[in-house]
Design an enzyme around this catalytic site. Structure first.
Site: not given
Lengths: 541, 541
Positions: B57-58, B107, B217, B382, B384, B426, B462
């Site tokens: 597995s893996g 395999k 592996h 600061g 706007t 904005s 918004g």
């Protein structure tokens, strides 16, 4: 941490082109690179409601991987973790929207809301029918007024996709999307943050810790917890979701956030399927990567109540290969083991002559122990003699239990005995040899031919043949010469064994890892054992 | 490195159970835990040739993930990177093999060859028709006599699966598998090794290096190379494969070795699709995780010549969701950008009264710059006042180009102008506001109602509404009062703006990240701007 990309600037366009080139012609893109990256269905005729989603890249297969029949009509892709521009979204809308209108499916991030929102306005000014839904399924921060949109978005793609595909109108599709959004909830957890191309990875999550409720852009989670195991991680996630899971049946999306392995995801699926907290989760989508966060080693779970209608929408088959389908969660079906795993015990029978030959074989091998070990030390781990001696002693002790009068059964029983007493590969190889010889006997072949059939089978299974510096180099000529008498066989075995001394690199078995110069001048110990066996038998007869 | 597993001892059985629980009942397992881990089709009636694969597995989804119609009948799963036992393989064979026999697809690793090989012998002794093929597609070590089996195994699963599904006999299925094996070639590369559960990770590959030709592996590769980028990595892989690619059309498997992200895999797909070295690769399977190596950050490419027959076998649809399908490699389809991305330039028109009102609005905002900045400094960055002043100045300068006599066009043009001159959110918000107001005008609504329609749209886009401490708190009451005269509107705006001072945590916009105590006592700067605008207009009228 390096990644398989070329440069940050072409990452998203390279990936989109890769997607298109391997889509079998099902996908197209708009001619707006690099600014406008819109993937759309190549077969779209604008006859139905169009579904458009998108946002920053880095969440693949979302969203371009879900463009196709029964899901999205177009995906508008921004740069990694950055919203696409108004122009890009508008281009997507104008390219795929027909008289039936379109629905924009937007994840709740300010940039996406605004860019998709303004593009919708512009498209409306062109006279298009455009509606927009905002997915805000993340429950990581319960009091956040603007929850983020995460993997639950896939519920919307799929439900709205099935409806649109079936010819539903824009209002119906929009309403179904809104209903799904209202009722869904998602949360994720991760063992590590993600690697943003071009930025250093943030080492925020210490090894051994997990973060719960982190965002799909690597935004810090609500809390860091000690990571115990898969069960505990799933349990913490389900604890958060539990209050959102109502009394009826639900469907869950089990989403791979990026680099969690398929093996881990299956373990997590097992924990989700068997947790008492998830007893109302009757269907699962995934485990699969659906809404990833680059290479984040984590997962998320999204839940939605299902009724017959949205179950049908979620189950409907779709074009995109990235959609894993939805399956009912079920107990594993367990079937009884087949009969025949324990080999049938042979019925002992007597044959003094055969017994004598076998005893001789065993004694010959036992006598050669030290010398064979010495030979093996040149090319392997020096235990060929001991291994064969152990097996020979066991075989000798079992002869009274053997079906000595029936060659077919005898060969099989010898193989069985050797596979149990010889460790590792050698036991299996001899078991195969004698098993195949027994089969050949059963089909009427004389003993020398039966043994050759065994040889052929181990050659096939082990991948070695004559000339590869193995016992085959002595055994094959010996068995071929056997019909002409044991003396000839012994002579052939000796010649074959001696020939191995001049063979270069071994092509099979452990000696294949040994440099040529260590091998030259020494017989292969397996071939030597065969030669001694035949020589000893010839002498005794 | 922690992983989402529980304990090493139950890792594989947990993962198999997770697979089964989410397979929709299509898969079953034999009752042999923990020793015998066999996943088989739940709907199998033994009427056709059975295909059995497996190994350590893996490598998920290989092999259990490929059990299903048109692919494997059963997968025999070992522990991580360890071959399953003879008994486990035999159980698998006996459970699914009917009169048509079975093909074992193995395999090329010694353990797998031997365990599958001996199990085949035992099954043959029971009278079953069993054949076995060994996949050895890895070309990493060109002179290795026993090349490893890697992702090319998927070609065999698929071609043999399609043939068996179509009812072909064991000999025909076996021959097709052998032919495919003879002609295929694979090689992988990785930026890191894999993390074997319960073992420390080998730090073999230094950051910035890649290993070429490493095993699934984590076996060390043939060479370490400096990692440049995706293109170079694919180029190195294709350089190795090029001698194996003949003149006719070929199909490539692009396999994710574990933790490579979908984004990276798409980039690699693009490099594969466009490399001159791969010009004969006309079809691609993947990119997808098919034969992984736990969490290895790498990929492999497997190639096989295609003729009409195996193309049909590879294209045939199958049950397992893990199979990504095969697609023709094609140039990306590029569609022209739609018309309409550049907004239609409005035709200027005169309206002295409207012009005067707009100029007044602009002047009012310009006059409030410093005070609004100061207010914004309490809750934001600061700016706007400055942002609004920049926009107001630009708008004032554009009035002569505006369609002042046509409210619909004017609103849209104002929105367009503001979206271009105001940065960030904005600008987009105001563009949406005026765009939606324009649309409402076009549909015959009077101006106050049109502006309310705009407000509704930005609220929707918004995600903010009244009470969330945004400009909406002033704008909504003002617009609602506007039909009763500008004085009433100004009064309502002022009350709304002042009410924001007592609002706690903001629910939208940047102020939502600011602690409540910093906000209390100060008006929201956006709401204050709206109040000053309406008060100024009322005073002037």
């Amino acid at each position: 941490m390096p990644q398989f990309i070329n440069e940050k600037e072409t990452l998203v366009t390279d990936a989109i082109d890769g997607l298109l080139e391997t889509s079998g012609g099902m996908l197209a893109r708009l001619d707006g690179y690099p600014h406008i990256k819109v993937v759309c269905r190549a077969d779209w005729d604008k006859s139905k409601v169009a579904l458009i989603s998108g946002g920053g890249s880095g969440h693949e297969p979302a969203h371009a991987g879900f463009v196709g029949e029964g899901m999205l009509t177009a995906a508008v892709c921004g740069e990694v973790f950055a919203s696409p521009s108004v122009d890009a979204v508008l281009a997507g809308i104008l390219a795929v929207t027909g008289p039936a209108g379109c629905l924009l499916i937007v994840k709740n991030y300010t940039g996406d809301r605004l860019n998709f929102g303004l593009a919708a306005e512009r498209a409306r000014a062109f006279g298009h029918k455009v509606s927009m839904v905002v997915v805000d399924d993340d429950i990581a921060l319960p009091d956040l007024p603007q929850p983020r949109g995460v993997a639950g978005t896939l519920f919307v793609h799929k439900i709205a996709g099935a409806l649109a595909q079936a010819g539903a109108g824009l209002e119906e599709v929009t309403k179904a999307a809104e209903t799904a959004i209202t009722h869904m909830a998602s949360i994720g957890t991760s063992l590590d943050t993600c690697t943003v191309p071009g930025s250093a990875k943030e080492d925020r999550i210490a090894p051994g810790m997990a973060e719960l409720g982190l965002g799909i852009h690597g935004e810090a989670g609500v809390q860091q917890v000690v990571f115990k195991n898969a069960k505990d991680a799933m349990d913490l996630v389900l604890e958060k979701l539990e209050p959102k899971i109502g009394s009826g049946p639900h469907v869950a999306i089990l989403n791979n956030l990026g680099s969690t392995t398929p093996l881990e995801m299956s373990v997590l699926a097992h924990e989700l399927a068997t947790s008492p907290k998830a007893k109302n989760i009757k269907h699962m989508i995934g485990p699969a990567p659906l809404m990833t966060s680059l290479d984040m080693h984590g997962f998320s779970v999204s839940v939605l109540p299902v009724d017959d209608l949205n179950q049908a929408h979620l189950e409907a088959s779709v074009g995109p290969a990235a959609w894993p389908g939805m399956n009912a969660v079920s107990e594993p079906a367990v079937r009884p083991l087949p009969d025949g795993l324990s080999p049938i015990k042979p019925i002992p029978s007597a044959n003094p002559k055969t017994k004598a030959v076998l005893e001789q074989c065993c004694d010959l091998l036992i006598a050669a122990e030290a010398e064979l070990n010495e030979l093996d030390a040149k090319s392997g781990d020096g235990d060929t003699g001991s291994t064969l001696t152990t097996a020979a002693k066991a075989l000798k002790g079992s002869l009274d239990r053997m079906p000595l009068a029936d060659p077919t059964q005898l060969f099989r029983a010898v193989g069985e005995e050797l596979s149990q007493t010889m460790g590792g590969s050698s036991g299996v190889i001899l078991a195969i040899f004698f098993g195949a010889a027994g089969d050949a006997c059963a089909s009427g072949k004389p003993i020398p031919k039966a043994l050759l059939a065994g040889l052929e089978r181990i050659s096939e299974v082990g991948g070695a043949s004559k000339g590869d510096r193995t016992m085959i180099d002595a055994l094959e000529p010996a068995l071929q010469a056997l019909p002409d008498g044991i003396a000839n066989a012994a002579h052939a075995a000796r010649e074959g064994a001696n020939a191995t001394a001049s063979m270069g690199r071994a092509k099979a078995g452990r000696a294949s890892y040994v440099p040529e110069e260590n091998l030259i001048g020494h017989n292969d110990p397996g071939a030597e054992a065969v030669a001694r066996l035949f020589e000893g038998l010839a002498k005794a007869m």
